[in-house]
Write a protein that holds these residues in place. Structure first.
Motif, PDB file in Angstrom:
ATOM      1  N   TYR A  12       0.874  -1.171   0.001  1.00 56.90           N
ATOM      2  CA  TYR A  12       0.175  -0.197  -0.047  1.00 56.90           C
ATOM      3  C   TYR A  12       0.865   1.141   0.066  1.00 56.90           C
ATOM      4  O   TYR A  12       2.155   1.229   0.290  1.00 56.90           O
ATOM      5  CB  TYR A  12      -0.934  -0.014   1.334  1.00 56.90           C
ATOM      6  N   LYS A  15       3.657   1.417   2.645  1.00 56.60           N
ATOM      7  CA  LYS A  15       3.920   0.307   3.322  1.00 56.60           C
ATOM      8  C   LYS A  15       3.917  -1.105   2.394  1.00 56.60           C
ATOM      9  O   LYS A  15       3.002  -1.190   1.778  1.00 56.60           O
ATOM     10  CB  LYS A  15       2.678   0.160   4.334  1.00 56.60           C
ATOM     11  N   LEU A  17       4.294  -4.832   1.892  1.00 56.34           N
ATOM     12  CA  LEU A  17       3.871  -6.258   2.924  1.00 56.34           C
ATOM     13  C   LEU A  17       4.468  -7.211   2.283  1.00 56.34           C
ATOM     14  O   LEU A  17       4.834  -8.104   3.351  1.00 56.34           O
ATOM     15  CB  LEU A  17       2.117  -6.204   2.425  1.00 56.34           C
ATOM     16  N   GLN A  36       2.815 -10.451  12.596  1.00 51.67           N
ATOM     17  CA  GLN A  36       2.531  -9.871  13.437  1.00 51.67           C
ATOM     18  C   GLN A  36       0.998  -9.099  12.765  1.00 51.67           C
ATOM     19  O   GLN A  36       0.751  -8.959  11.545  1.00 51.67           O
ATOM     20  CB  GLN A  36       3.200  -8.620  13.567  1.00 51.67           C
ATOM     21  N   GLY A  38      -1.197  -6.405  11.030  1.00 46.78           N
ATOM     22  CA  GLY A  38      -0.988  -5.561   9.882  1.00 46.78           C
ATOM     23  C   GLY A  38       0.299  -5.938   9.102  1.00 46.78           C
ATOM     24  O   GLY A  38       0.698  -5.017   8.147  1.00 46.78           O
ATOM     25  N   LYS A  41      -1.132 -10.346   6.090  1.00 43.08           N
ATOM     26  CA  LYS A  41      -1.814 -11.804   5.908  1.00 43.08           C
ATOM     27  C   LYS A  41      -2.973 -11.658   5.172  1.00 43.08           C
ATOM     28  O   LYS A  41      -3.167 -12.592   4.114  1.00 43.08           O
ATOM     29  CB  LYS A  41      -1.865 -12.290   7.309  1.00 43.08           C
ATOM     30  N   THR A  42      -3.790 -10.951   5.503  1.00 44.70           N
ATOM     31  CA  THR A  42      -5.329 -10.823   5.161  1.00 44.70           C
ATOM     32  C   THR A  42      -5.166 -10.173   3.517  1.00 44.70           C
ATOM     33  O   THR A  42      -5.678 -10.695   2.480  1.00 44.70           O
ATOM     34  CB  THR A  42      -6.254  -9.844   5.716  1.00 44.70           C
ATOM     35  N   THR A  43      -4.285  -9.293   3.171  1.00 47.45           N
ATOM     36  CA  THR A  43      -3.975  -8.845   1.805  1.00 47.45           C
ATOM     37  C   THR A  43      -3.597  -9.839   1.056  1.00 47.45           C
ATOM     38  O   THR A  43      -3.929  -9.916  -0.086  1.00 47.45           O
ATOM     39  CB  THR A  43      -3.065  -7.517   2.020  1.00 47.45           C
ATOM     40  N   GLU A 167      -7.956 -16.426   9.382  1.00 43.23           N
ATOM     41  CA  GLU A 167      -8.406 -16.692  10.891  1.00 43.23           C
ATOM     42  C   GLU A 167      -9.483 -17.428  11.014  1.00 43.23           C
ATOM     43  O   GLU A 167     -10.553 -17.187  11.723  1.00 43.23           O
ATOM     44  CB  GLU A 167      -8.446 -15.419  11.595  1.00 43.23           C
ATOM     45  N   HIS A 199      -3.089 -17.401  14.610  1.00 48.28           N
ATOM     46  CA  HIS A 199      -2.171 -16.427  15.310  1.00 48.28           C
ATOM     47  C   HIS A 199      -1.869 -17.298  16.297  1.00 48.28           C
ATOM     48  O   HIS A 199      -0.923 -16.945  17.101  1.00 48.28           O
ATOM     49  CB  HIS A 199      -3.204 -15.509  16.118  1.00 48.28           C
TER      50      HIS A 199
HETATM   51  N1  ATP Z   1      -6.733   0.004   1.617  1.00 49.55           N
HETATM   52  C1  ATP Z   1      -5.646   0.327   2.448  1.00 49.55           C
HETATM   53  N2  ATP Z   1      -4.925   1.352   2.257  1.00 49.55           N
HETATM   54  C2  ATP Z   1      -3.723   1.604   2.838  1.00 49.55           C
HETATM   55  N3  ATP Z   1      -3.300   0.611   3.783  1.00 49.55           N
HETATM   56  C3  ATP Z   1      -4.052  -0.463   4.038  1.00 49.55           C
HETATM   57  C4  ATP Z   1      -5.383  -0.703   3.358  1.00 49.55           C
HETATM   58  N4  ATP Z   1      -5.665  -2.016   3.645  1.00 49.55           N
HETATM   59  C5  ATP Z   1      -4.894  -2.337   4.634  1.00 49.55           C
HETATM   60  N5  ATP Z   1      -3.898  -1.483   5.071  1.00 49.55           N
HETATM   61  C6  ATP Z   1      -2.713  -1.839   5.838  1.00 49.55           C
HETATM   62  O1  ATP Z   1      -1.988  -2.829   5.189  1.00 49.55           O
HETATM   63  C7  ATP Z   1      -1.446  -3.742   6.486  1.00 49.55           C
HETATM   64  C8  ATP Z   1      -1.711  -4.877   6.270  1.00 49.55           C
HETATM   65  O2  ATP Z   1      -3.317  -5.133   6.421  1.00 49.55           O
HETATM   66  P1  ATP Z   1      -3.789  -6.623   6.608  1.00 49.55           P
HETATM   67  O3  ATP Z   1      -5.259  -6.451   6.896  1.00 49.55           O
HETATM   68  O4  ATP Z   1      -3.490  -7.414   5.206  1.00 49.55           O
HETATM   69  O5  ATP Z   1      -2.894  -7.100   7.803  1.00 49.55           O
HETATM   70  P2  ATP Z   1      -2.891  -8.336   8.514  1.00 49.55           P
HETATM   71  O6  ATP Z   1      -1.444  -9.087   8.706  1.00 49.55           O
HETATM   72  O7  ATP Z   1      -4.237  -9.543   8.019  1.00 49.55           O
HETATM   73  O8  ATP Z   1      -3.289  -8.124  10.115  1.00 49.55           O
HETATM   74  P3  ATP Z   1      -4.021  -8.677  11.257  1.00 49.55           P
HETATM   75  O9  ATP Z   1      -3.239  -9.837  11.925  1.00 49.55           O
HETATM   76  O10 ATP Z   1      -4.459  -7.438  12.266  1.00 49.55           O
HETATM   77  O11 ATP Z   1      -5.700  -9.001  10.782  1.00 49.55           O
HETATM   78  C9  ATP Z   1      -1.965  -2.793   7.640  1.00 49.55           C
HETATM   79  O12 ATP Z   1      -1.024  -2.031   8.251  1.00 49.55           O
HETATM   80  C10 ATP Z   1      -3.168  -1.954   6.995  1.00 49.55           C
HETATM   81  O13 ATP Z   1      -3.333  -0.948   8.058  1.00 49.55           O
END
Ligand code: ATP
Length: 261
Positions: A12, A15, A17, A36, A38, A41-43, A167, A199
């Protein structure tokens, strides 16, 4: 190979990933994605499932059964790939059994509706997730954990070749976490590919044969659970002190202290 990424980079603005991730998931493999909050993982689950476009020039960097997910007809993709997201897209006003039957939609051959096989598979999925006594209740009246079990039952009824699970244990009590992990382990042993965000390192070490670790700076570690799940990798991943305990032939990882506290 069911699922593959080639040099996949996800970011993003501001950031990074994951950088240049090349991952191959084959039939019979059970993967845990760890990292961790953010870290992405979801992305990554969204990118693997074709719910998030990867960069244009990178379009072929995710493949589902040999083709980018966006190029599959939707029902055909759903026979290959079942996705459990953290968030539900919308409310469903029907009963639990009607909801679970939706999982059969990609397989429907009969324009008049579900056939006996569809009904049987939905019923079996409801039984597997211990929802029989709730089958006629409106889905919206279920508790968080009951609803999560209904969502897993829908995926079981769908019976895709590859399961992408974000999850899957959220809201589940200990018994139903064990039920779900046992089931995912069985699906992998029967030849499905299972990829899940977890997790809890304990479940990953016990039920997953492969692990992908996503670090905050975008680098990744992937490999067998045996090799990757160790104190130094996990301390670097979670940024806290972790103790490994070997007990009853199993490896357990316990968070001990926050660094500097
Ligand atoms: N549309 C967006 N624009 C900017 N940043 C984003 C967007 N969507 C997610 N992020 C950021 O990208 C990062 C990854 O998000 P993601 O949801 O993939 O994390 P995660 O590893 O699944 O987290 P968690 O364990 O909290 O579920 C996070 O810092 C989130 O704030």
């Amino acid at each position: 190979m069911i699922l593959q990424t080639l040099d996949l980079t996800l970011q993003y603005p501001g950031k990074l990933l994951c950088r240049n991730l090349s991952l191959t998931v084959g039939p019979g493999e059970c993967w845990a994605i760890l990292g961790q909050n953010g870290c992405g993982k979801t992305t990554l689950i969204h990118a693997l499932g074709g719910l998030r476009r990867v960069d244009r020039e990178n379009e072929s960097s995710v493949m589902v059964a040999g083709k980018p997910p966006q190029t599959w007809p939707r029902r055909e993709l759903a026979r290959n790939l079942g996705i459990l997201l953290q968030e539900e897209p919308g409310e469903f006003w029907g009963s639990v059994s009607e909801y679970v039957l939706l999982g059969r939609y990609p397989h429907v051959k009969n324009i008049f509706g579900w056939d006996a096989i569809d009904q049987d598979m939905a019923l079996h999925a409801i039984e597997r997730m211990e929802l029989t006594s709730l089958a006629h209740r409106p889905l919206i009246t279920l508790s968080g954990g009951e609803r999560q079990r209904a969502r897993i039952a829908l995926l079981l009824a769908q019976s895709p070749i590859c399961y992408l699970l974000d999850e899957p244990l959220q809201h589940l009590d200990l018994r139903h976490q064990l039920l779900a992990m046992t089931l995912f382990g069985e699906l992998a042993r029967q030849g499905s590919a299972v990829v899940m965000v977890l997790h809890d390192i304990g479940w990953a070490s016990r039920f997953c044969d492969h692990v992908l670790m996503l670090f905050d700076d975008g680098h990744t570690i992937r490999g067998s659970s045996e090799e990757t799940l160790n104190q130094s990798n996990l301390e670097a991943l979670y940024q806290c002190n972790i103790k490994e305990i070997v007990m009853n032939n199993g490896r357990h990882f316990v968070p001990e202290t926050m660094p500097g506290v």
